[in-house]
Design a protein around this motif. Sequence first.
Motif, PDB file in Angstrom:
ATOM      1  N   ASP A 212     -17.777 -18.131 -27.359  1.00  0.00           N
ATOM      2  CA  ASP A 212     -18.616 -16.965 -27.087  1.00  0.00           C
ATOM      3  C   ASP A 212     -19.726 -16.755 -28.117  1.00  0.00           C
TER       4      ASP A 212
ATOM      5  N   GLU B 176     -13.093 -29.966 -13.660  1.00  0.00           N
ATOM      6  CA  GLU B 176     -13.400 -29.415 -12.346  1.00  0.00           C
ATOM      7  C   GLU B 176     -14.377 -28.272 -12.522  1.00  0.00           C
TER       8      GLU B 176
ATOM      9  N   ALA C  23     -13.692 -24.173 -12.455  1.00  0.00           N
ATOM     10  CA  ALA C  23     -12.263 -23.908 -12.653  1.00  0.00           C
ATOM     11  C   ALA C  23     -11.971 -23.695 -14.130  1.00  0.00           C
ATOM     12  N   VAL C  24     -10.821 -23.104 -14.401  1.00  0.00           N
ATOM     13  CA  VAL C  24     -10.362 -23.021 -15.786  1.00  0.00           C
ATOM     14  C   VAL C  24      -9.973 -24.434 -16.191  1.00  0.00           C
ATOM     15  N   GLN C  25     -10.516 -24.888 -17.315  1.00  0.00           N
ATOM     16  CA  GLN C  25     -10.347 -26.294 -17.696  1.00  0.00           C
ATOM     17  C   GLN C  25      -9.010 -26.522 -18.393  1.00  0.00           C
ATOM     18  N   THR C  26      -8.417 -27.657 -18.086  1.00  0.00           N
ATOM     19  CA  THR C  26      -7.180 -28.060 -18.749  1.00  0.00           C
ATOM     20  C   THR C  26      -7.517 -28.547 -20.156  1.00  0.00           C
TER      21      THR C  26
ATOM     22  N   ARG D 269     -11.050 -30.129 -21.481  1.00  0.00           N
ATOM     23  CA  ARG D 269     -11.765 -29.655 -22.677  1.00  0.00           C
ATOM     24  C   ARG D 269     -11.996 -30.804 -23.657  1.00  0.00           C
TER      25      ARG D 269
END
Length: 171
Positions: free
Chosen positions: A28, A103, A106-109, A113
Amino acid sequence: RFDKAHLIIVAGIIEVAAISAFHLMPVDAVWPQTAAQVFVGVGLGKMMMLAYSMFTDIAEYLEWSTKRQMTGLAVSGAVFAVKTGVAIGAALPGLLFALTGFEAGAVQTADARLGIDLAFAIVPAAIIIPAGVAMLFYKLDRRTIAHFESELAQRRMQSAPTPFPSPPETL
């Protein structure tokens, strides 16, 4: 004032430091990330500018050492290498994303990452470092370039034809 090889090393250090700083920032931290990317661009821009200026130095060195003008061959070979590198560099993130399960949206694995880190931090820095080490062996410094450019200028003056023949005398 400075040799091109040394300036490329400095530009590479700037870029690797900025990439590393960007990589270590929290997700962030948008403004610090933006500032880091500015320095990535500065380092990359300096390296590209210097590399293109070195192509002609190499072409002139080849002409000086072989007594054959090979500017077109040297510059086209260097530009081909740059374009090949750009193509590989453009394809590599997509390949790394595919291999690590990225993906979009989507929330990345953790693996995805890692793919992002590899594509935008680890691999670029890992490529820049050996390139900088290679510049330690680049021997075309200012003094050497000035020497062979002076000799080339003398050779060219001796072998240059008269640009326009004298007109015949009329009575």
